[in-house]
Design a protein around this motif. Structure first.
Motif, mmCIF file in Angstrom:
data_model
loop_
_atom_site.group_PDB
_atom_site.id
_atom_site.type_symbol
_atom_site.label_atom_id
_atom_site.label_comp_id
_atom_site.label_asym_id
_atom_site.label_seq_id
_atom_site.Cartn_x
_atom_site.Cartn_y
_atom_site.Cartn_z
ATOM 1 N N TYR A 84 -76.025 56.528 -82.268
ATOM 2 C CA TYR A 84 -74.958 55.998 -81.426
ATOM 3 C C TYR A 84 -74.450 54.649 -81.929
ATOM 4 O O TYR A 84 -74.309 53.681 -81.182
ATOM 5 C CB TYR A 84 -75.428 55.907 -79.971
ATOM 6 N N ASP A 124 -73.676 60.040 -83.740
ATOM 7 C CA ASP A 124 -73.942 60.388 -82.335
ATOM 8 C C ASP A 124 -74.387 61.843 -82.256
ATOM 9 O O ASP A 124 -74.569 62.520 -83.275
ATOM 10 C CB ASP A 124 -72.706 60.152 -81.458
ATOM 11 N N LYS A 153 -70.069 65.935 -74.418
ATOM 12 C CA LYS A 153 -71.257 65.937 -75.280
ATOM 13 C C LYS A 153 -71.838 67.351 -75.349
ATOM 14 O O LYS A 153 -71.748 68.104 -74.364
ATOM 15 C CB LYS A 153 -72.311 64.979 -74.737
#
Length: 631
Positions: A446, A377, A580
């Motif tokens: 992801y 990710d 994030k």
């Protein structure tokens, strides 16, 4: 590849040439050429100085023993190259560094001395040098005398042969020299001559046939070929359907190289033999690409069997390609040295085959396809960038301060870390991977670690890419709460996975972020250590205060940022704080703006973990790059 029986040679304290430093020689200024312990090739466009550098390397070593096929095992530079009296040769500074296990490194300065009055020209005299150390010259000479048994003006005691291009005078040409003698003569060998013994004939025939298969029959006689233009004679055994003087230059080239190897083989029978150095100029001349590969395989086998170090010059893209692949696997034993720019030569740090090929052809543009690197990710991709950028910065500072002395203390805690010089060398050894972020395409996909790992096993395509997994992916079935360690239990100590127990098996194109934790936990441990030991890491916090954009960060404020963590927090708890990287939370701003990752690893105690990570990254890149068949 041919198989060869490896003899029971005891290497002992054999001496190997480690590098040549051209501090000042003609157009060379401050140029270092590292040498492999087994095979080195020196390449580049015409006029960069490959041949003369090769001859300089051969001039630093030798022994006064007579070779069966020519002069002593100590080449004389002035037999192959001329130093004009008008040159400022007294200002030339050339050094060759040698290594021998259990002994200090040996450095010889190649000084030039004028013997023109005795018609011996300007010759090289190797002398003991204190180059690269702070020791006094007299102390070094005493140390070298004790360790190597050689005086202040003497060669390194390695039997050495230099094969110049004079070996390739065409056999069929009958021109005459000034004394009206034929330029080429073929002589029979007495059966009492050591060169006529069965083991010598067998070695010559076997090695020659390994390079040019089925060329020499078992019952062929052995002869000597002498050329007045060359200081060395060569052996010859009749080639099927080819008269002696009708050999091609390629066949003669192979014969000359094998003859030098036979000379070394004969010498290796002596009790005090510890190895030899063979320098071959333009090894590829008139050899078919397949023959070149077979020749390289032979040299590789004999580097073990006879303990020979080979240094070769070549224009051959075949040799470059094969040697790059060997160097990628083992850059201690194998080296490609590519010299650029004849007017001011330097050694290129680029080792991409297509890039070197483009330079060979004089191209000014080159587009290198990037290797794809897949991450679980965005967080994993960001942490990877922080780690690589931290290493790049550390490498740059170590390289600047350790250029001539790897014993320089650069990082923190050099006093507590006895092996910091070794660590410096490990950092410098990763030179080829420093710019990896410009050579890869970083892609967050992801997907979970299990899915990515399964894809790598299921489809060979994924062996052509790098797969960078989070640190906790090292543990197979990491989602099992009984197996997964929690960072809260390892903030002040390292987690140790039992060797081989529940460890994920993987291909070399797969690597993991450092430690055994998810990226957020990995970063939090660094933040926790530095912020909870503010006095110990005071230099970091003061440096943060020197920049306007970071001056509001203090240890207490950063601890407060994570104050909501409960006693049983886990990585999911940390995800709520970090979120994030693209969300630009205060946690990510602090990590990225303050370079805390670099600071943490700027320490001889911790940088070892970063070095190991970068080594794994290099392995993954090399496998992925090689599997794309771009060679």
């Amino acid at each position: 590849m041919y198989e060869f029986e490896i003899g029971a040679l005891v290497v002992g304290d054999s001496i190997k040439a480690k590098k040549i430093i051209l501090d000042n020689f003609r157009n060379f200024r401050d140029v270092e050429l590292p040498l492999g312990r087994k095979i080195t090739i020196i390449s580049g466009q015409n006029g960069v100085g490959k041949s003369i550098v090769l001859s300089l390397i051969a001039s630093g070593s030798g022994v006064g023993k007579k070779a069966a096929l020519g002069s002593n095992f100590q080449p004389e530079f002035n037999e192959f190259f001329n130093i004009d009296p008008s040159e400022n040769y007294t200002d030339y500074k050339i050094y060759i560094q040698y290594e021998s296990e259990g002994r200090p490194d040996l450095v010889r300065r190649l000084s030039f001395q004028d013997y023109t009055k005795t018609e011996r020209g300007i010759r090289i005299i190797p002398r003991t040098s204190n180059y690269g150390t702070e020791k006094k010259q007299k102390d070094i000479e005493t140390e070298v005398k004790a360790a190597y048994g050689i005086g202040g003006a003497a060669r390194a005691s390695i039997p050495t042969i230099y094969l110049s291009l004079s070996r390739l005078y065409p056999l069929g040409e009958k021109s005459k020299d000034e004394k009206h003698k034929t330029s080429v003569s073929v002589k029979k060998i007495s059966k009492r001559n050591a060169l006529c013994q069965e083991d010598v004939k067998d070695k010559f025939r076997t090695w020659y046939n390994a390079v040019i298969p089925n060329a020499i029959k078992d019952d062929a006689d052995i002869e000597i070929i002498e050329k007045t233009i060359s200081p060395r004679a060569s052996l010859h055994m009749d080639i099927v359907n080819t008269p002696t003087l009708s050999q091609s230059i390629g066949q003669d080239n192979v014969g000359n190289i094998i003859s030098a190897l036979v000379d070394i083989y004969q010498l290796s029978k002596e009790k005090d033999y510890e190895g030899a150095l063979l320098c071959i100029d333009e090894i590829d001349v008139s050899l078919h690409p397949d023959t070149q590969i077979k020749m390289l395989h032979l040299l590789e086998a004999l580097s073990d069997e006879l303990n020979v170090q080979f240094v070769l010059s070549t224009h051959s893209l075949t040799f470059i390609k094969e040697m790059l692949q060997k160097e990628n696997k083992n850059n201690i034993d194998y080296r490609v040295v590519y010299i650029k720019n004849p007017s001011a030569p330097y050694v290129s740090i680029q080792k991409d085959y297509k890039l070197l090929k483009a330079d060979m052809f004089g191209d000014l543009s080159f587009s290198k396809p990037k290797v794809k690197a897949y991450f679980e990710d965005e967080v994993g991709k960001t942490v990877f960038g922080l780690l690589v950028d931290a290493f790049k910065s550390i490498y740059s500072e170590v390289n600047n301060k350790c250029k001539n002395n790897t014993a320089a203390a650069v990082l923190r805690n050099s006093v507590d870390e006895k092996d910091f010089e070794k660590i410096n060398r490990q950092i410098l050894d990763l030179e080829d991977i420093v710019m990896i972020r410009s050579q890869i395409e970083e892609i967050p996909v992801y997907l979970g670690c299990d899915t990515l790992a399964d894809l790598n096993e299921a489809d060979s395509y994924f062996k052509k890419v790098m797969i960078v997994l989070d640190g906790d992916a090292r543990i197979k079935n990491a989602n099992d709460p009984n197996l997964k360690p929690q960072i809260r239990d390892y903030l002040d100590k390292e987690y140790q996975l039992e060797q081989g127990k529940n460890e994920r098996k993987h291909e070399n194109n797969v690597c993991f972020l450092p430690d055994f934790f998810a990226p957020e936990s990995f970063l939090y441990r660094i933040i926790f250590i530095v912020s909870n030991n503010a006095i110990k890491y005071g230099v970091f916090w003061k440096s943060v205060d020197t920049r306007e954009e970071t001056s509001l960060y203090t240890a207490d404020k950063i601890k407060e940022l994570f104050s909501k963590l409960t006693g049983n927090f886990d990585n999911d708890s940390l995800k709520q704080i970090f979120k994030k990287p693209s969300d630009h939370t205060e946690a990510w701003k602090f990590v990225c703006k303050t370079d805390i990752v670099k600071y943490y690893y700027y320490d001889y105690k911790t940088v070892k973990h970063l070095i190991l990570f970068m080594q794994k990254v290099r392995n993954a890149y090399r496998m992925a790059y090689g599997n794309t068949n771009r060679y």
